[in-house]
Write a protein that holds these residues in place. Structure first.
Motif, PDB file in Angstrom:
ATOM      1  N   ALA A 120      22.945  -3.600 -36.116  1.00 15.17           N
ATOM      2  CA  ALA A 120      23.023  -2.663 -34.992  1.00 15.17           C
ATOM      3  C   ALA A 120      22.879  -3.435 -33.689  1.00 15.17           C
ATOM      4  N   ILE A 121      23.566  -2.952 -32.660  1.00 17.15           N
ATOM      5  CA  ILE A 121      23.541  -3.585 -31.340  1.00 17.15           C
ATOM      6  C   ILE A 121      23.319  -2.498 -30.295  1.00 17.15           C
ATOM      7  N   GLY A 122      22.578  -2.825 -29.243  1.00 19.10           N
ATOM      8  CA  GLY A 122      22.375  -1.893 -28.145  1.00 19.10           C
ATOM      9  C   GLY A 122      23.104  -2.328 -26.884  1.00 19.10           C
ATOM     10  N   ILE A 123      23.454  -1.351 -26.061  1.00 16.36           N
ATOM     11  CA  ILE A 123      24.008  -1.604 -24.734  1.00 16.36           C
ATOM     12  C   ILE A 123      23.059  -0.979 -23.726  1.00 16.36           C
ATOM     13  N   ASP A 124      22.589  -1.792 -22.779  1.00 17.63           N
ATOM     14  CA  ASP A 124      21.581  -1.258 -21.856  1.00 17.63           C
ATOM     15  C   ASP A 124      22.232  -0.678 -20.603  1.00 17.63           C
ATOM     16  N   MET A 130      20.256 -20.038 -23.940  1.00 17.38           N
ATOM     17  CA  MET A 130      20.020 -18.587 -23.926  1.00 17.38           C
ATOM     18  C   MET A 130      19.812 -18.132 -22.489  1.00 17.38           C
ATOM     19  N   ARG A 131      20.549 -17.095 -22.053  1.00 17.84           N
ATOM     20  CA  ARG A 131      20.487 -16.636 -20.690  1.00 17.84           C
ATOM     21  C   ARG A 131      19.251 -15.760 -20.478  1.00 17.84           C
ATOM     22  N   PRO A 132      18.631 -15.832 -19.276  1.00 16.88           N
ATOM     23  CA  PRO A 132      17.485 -14.961 -18.992  1.00 16.88           C
ATOM     24  C   PRO A 132      17.896 -13.500 -19.109  1.00 16.88           C
ATOM     25  N   TYR A 133      16.986 -12.689 -19.630  1.00 14.21           N
ATOM     26  CA  TYR A 133      17.312 -11.276 -19.820  1.00 14.21           C
ATOM     27  C   TYR A 133      16.082 -10.441 -19.534  1.00 14.21           C
ATOM     28  N   LYS A 134      16.253  -9.429 -18.684  1.00 15.05           N
ATOM     29  CA  LYS A 134      15.192  -8.475 -18.386  1.00 15.05           C
ATOM     30  C   LYS A 134      15.553  -7.155 -19.033  1.00 15.05           C
ATOM     31  N   SER A 135      14.677  -6.654 -19.867  1.00 11.89           N
ATOM     32  CA  SER A 135      14.953  -5.443 -20.627  1.00 11.89           C
ATOM     33  C   SER A 135      15.190  -4.246 -19.717  1.00 11.89           C
ATOM     34  N   SER A 136      16.231  -3.460 -20.058  1.00 16.52           N
ATOM     35  CA  SER A 136      16.532  -2.216 -19.358  1.00 16.52           C
ATOM     36  C   SER A 136      16.673  -1.099 -20.383  1.00 16.52           C
ATOM     37  N   LYS A 137      16.812   0.104 -19.920  1.00 19.95           N
ATOM     38  CA  LYS A 137      16.917   1.251 -20.808  1.00 19.95           C
ATOM     39  C   LYS A 137      18.161   1.128 -21.682  1.00 19.95           C
ATOM     40  N   VAL A 138      17.996   1.429 -22.978  1.00 24.17           N
ATOM     41  CA  VAL A 138      19.113   1.375 -23.909  1.00 24.17           C
ATOM     42  C   VAL A 138      19.926   2.657 -23.790  1.00 24.17           C
ATOM     43  N   ILE A 139      21.201   2.516 -23.463  1.00 22.53           N
ATOM     44  CA  ILE A 139      22.075   3.668 -23.298  1.00 22.53           C
ATOM     45  C   ILE A 139      22.807   4.003 -24.594  1.00 22.53           C
ATOM     46  N   THR A 140      23.342   2.963 -25.251  1.00 23.04           N
ATOM     47  CA  THR A 140      24.157   3.169 -26.453  1.00 23.04           C
ATOM     48  C   THR A 140      23.665   2.268 -27.566  1.00 23.04           C
ATOM     49  N   ALA A 141      23.544   2.831 -28.763  1.00 24.67           N
ATOM     50  CA  ALA A 141      23.268   2.046 -29.962  1.00 24.67           C
ATOM     51  C   ALA A 141      24.486   2.125 -30.878  1.00 24.67           C
ATOM     52  N   ILE A 142      24.949   0.984 -31.343  1.00 26.51           N
ATOM     53  CA  ILE A 142      26.072   0.914 -32.285  1.00 26.51           C
ATOM     54  C   ILE A 142      25.486   0.459 -33.612  1.00 26.51           C
ATOM     55  N   THR A 143      25.476   1.354 -34.597  1.00 25.70           N
ATOM     56  CA  THR A 143      24.787   1.098 -35.852  1.00 25.70           C
ATOM     57  C   THR A 143      25.770   0.986 -37.022  1.00 25.70           C
ATOM     58  N   ASN A 144      25.235   0.537 -38.155  1.00 21.95           N
ATOM     59  CA  ASN A 144      25.999   0.459 -39.399  1.00 21.95           C
ATOM     60  C   ASN A 144      27.246  -0.419 -39.228  1.00 21.95           C
ATOM     61  N   VAL A 145      27.024  -1.639 -38.705  1.00 21.39           N
ATOM     62  CA  VAL A 145      28.119  -2.580 -38.488  1.00 21.39           C
ATOM     63  C   VAL A 145      27.736  -3.958 -39.026  1.00 21.39           C
ATOM     64  N   THR A 146      28.755  -4.744 -39.340  1.00 20.17           N
ATOM     65  CA  THR A 146      28.576  -6.179 -39.559  1.00 20.17           C
ATOM     66  C   THR A 146      28.894  -6.851 -38.236  1.00 20.17           C
ATOM     67  N   VAL A 147      27.990  -7.687 -37.765  1.00 16.10           N
ATOM     68  CA  VAL A 147      28.122  -8.279 -36.440  1.00 16.10           C
ATOM     69  C   VAL A 147      28.604  -9.722 -36.562  1.00 16.10           C
ATOM     70  N   PHE A 148      29.782  -9.987 -36.000  1.00 12.55           N
ATOM     71  CA  PHE A 148      30.265 -11.356 -35.816  1.00 12.55           C
ATOM     72  C   PHE A 148      29.967 -11.722 -34.374  1.00 12.55           C
ATOM     73  N   ASP A 149      29.115 -12.713 -34.168  1.00 11.42           N
ATOM     74  CA  ASP A 149      28.612 -12.972 -32.813  1.00 11.42           C
ATOM     75  C   ASP A 149      29.506 -13.889 -31.983  1.00 11.42           C
ATOM     76  N   GLY A 150      30.657 -14.278 -32.529  1.00 13.68           N
ATOM     77  CA  GLY A 150      31.556 -15.213 -31.856  1.00 13.68           C
ATOM     78  C   GLY A 150      31.613 -16.546 -32.551  1.00 13.68           C
ATOM     79  N   LEU A 151      30.561 -16.847 -33.329  1.00  9.93           N
ATOM     80  CA  LEU A 151      30.521 -18.070 -34.130  1.00  9.93           C
ATOM     81  C   LEU A 151      30.237 -17.785 -35.598  1.00  9.93           C
ATOM     82  N   HIS A 152      29.316 -16.845 -35.842  1.00  4.07           N
ATOM     83  CA  HIS A 152      28.849 -16.589 -37.200  1.00  4.07           C
ATOM     84  C   HIS A 152      28.650 -15.084 -37.417  1.00  4.07           C
ATOM     85  N   ILE A 153      28.512 -14.717 -38.697  1.00  7.35           N
ATOM     86  CA  ILE A 153      28.038 -13.382 -39.055  1.00  7.35           C
ATOM     87  C   ILE A 153      26.519 -13.369 -38.899  1.00  7.35           C
ATOM     88  N   LEU A 154      26.007 -12.374 -38.194  1.00  6.29           N
ATOM     89  CA  LEU A 154      24.554 -12.231 -38.067  1.00  6.29           C
ATOM     90  C   LEU A 154      24.046 -11.469 -39.282  1.00  6.29           C
TER      91      LEU A 154
END
Length: 367
Positions: free
Chosen positions: A30-34, A1-25
């Motif tokens: 919902a996912i945020g973009i900071d 897991m890469r180090p991550y420092k929280s920043s302001k959330v700019i975009t929220a993408i809601t009401n989705v099924t998330v495939f993370d590259g290996l599995h369905i989460l």
């Protein structure tokens, strides 16, 4: 897991099924973009909220083998949700450096090592080509590619009897010196005997599968025992079956041989990455979606095909910040309108694209 420092959330993408590259989460919808263009699972306080309307959110797609040679070709990739690519060869150096400044992530090889007067060198497809006459040429060739930022060295192995080819000694020297310099050696091997020479040299990734005859059990066993990675490029195999005679390649390209080889590699558990060989004869962007469909056509599951174009491609090319939807990764994201795990062609139904957190226009959007 890469180090991550929280920043302001700019975009929220809601009401989705998330495939993370290996599995369905299963517990994430919902996912945020900071503000740094990175992924977060925190969507509170987002400046903008986008309703995904029940679609699937995928990591940005990765094409593991293209010949992108301009910012326009990278723009075309982006419009199809291909947010990163491995450029298997590019020249002159200025071209490689210009590609590296684009939003689409690029790893490149520089020029390709090939024999003078070889079948590959004579194709003149507008691709990089540089010839090697002897072992003495090897260090200078490899060093020059590294000097322009190459992250791997591409070598061309041709079947004996197809004209001038790189000898086994030169192939061995190229791979050995590349490894000495700390880079991967990737090799073009589109024939069974060329593959045998490649594996004897100790390469890391084999691009293409035999288009003359299928891999035999011994060759598949070599993939497994040596830990080789395969980038089959079925799209170009299908193209060359049609165009080979027109390009002076004769009747040596048989798609069924390539398809059967992928079936055998997949059954043996060999890592398979999605790549297209996009160039003047294979379209940029759309061909990756065709590649996924062709991989599924060989018997690969839709889930593994998606992995081949996301997490696996990132993993085996050492891209640590993409290929997965995970906290702190680059926000390369593709929203599609259906479920690609039950129908891989859904990847073409692109609703939105983000690269580094910035939204990009899909090929489906009108000007």
């Amino acid at each position: 897991m890469r180090p991550y420092k929280s920043s302001k959330v700019i975009t929220a993408i809601t009401n989705v099924t998330v495939f993370d590259g290996l599995h369905i989460l299963e517990r994430v919808n919902a996912i945020g973009i900071d503000s740094d263009g990175l992924i977060t699972f925190d969507t509170h306080g987002a400046v903008t909220t986008i309703d995904g309307n029940g679609g699937f959110l995928l990591p940005g797609l990765i094409d593991g083998h293209t010949h992108a040679n301009s910012t326009e070709t990278l723009d075309k990739l982006a419009s199809y949700g291909v947010t990163s690519t491995v450029v298997a060869s590019c020249t002159p150096p200025e071209t490689c450096l210009a590609l590296a400044g684009h939003a689409v992530g690029v790893l490149y090889s520089g020029a390709s090592a090939m024999a003078p007067g070889s079948q590959h060198a004579n194709l003149h497809l507008g691709l990089a080509n540089e010839t090697i006459d002897s072992i003495d040429d090897v260090p200078d060739f490899v060093d020059r590619q590294i000097d322009i930022g190459a992250s791997q060295i591409k070598i061309v192995a041709d079947n004996p009897g197809t004209g001038n080819i790189l000898s086994q000694d030169i192939l061995d020297a190229l791979v050995d010196y590349t490894h000495t310099r700390g880079l991967r050696a990737i090799i073009h091997a589109a024939g069974l005997e060329a593959f045998r020479m490649a594996q004897a040299a100790g390469v890391d990734h084999v691009h293409h599968v035999p288009q003359d005859v299928p891999l035999d059990d011994e060759a598949v066993g070599d993939y497994v025992s040596r830990g080789l990675v395969s980038i089959p490029t079925l799209t170009v195999a299908l193209t060359l079956e049609k165009l080979g005679p027109l390009l002076g390649l004769g009747d040596t390209h048989h798609y069924n041989a390539s398809s059967e080889s992928v079936q055998k590699l997949y059954a043996a558990g060999v890592p398979i990455l999605a790549g297209t060989d996009a160039s003047a004869y294979v379209p940029f962007g759309s061909s990756l979606h065709q590649e996924l469909e062709l991989l599924v056509g060989t018997g690969m599951t839709e889930l593994d095909a998606l992995r081949a174009a996301t997490a696996y491609n990132a993993m085996y090319t050492n891209w640590e910040d993409r290929g997965r939807i995970w906290v702190g990764n680059r926000a390369d994201l593709v929203l599609v309108g259906g479920n690609p795990i039950t129908n891989i062609s859904v990847t073409r139904d692109i609703k939105r694209i983000w690269i580094g957190g910035k939204q990009y226009r899909s090929y489906l959007e009108s000007d």
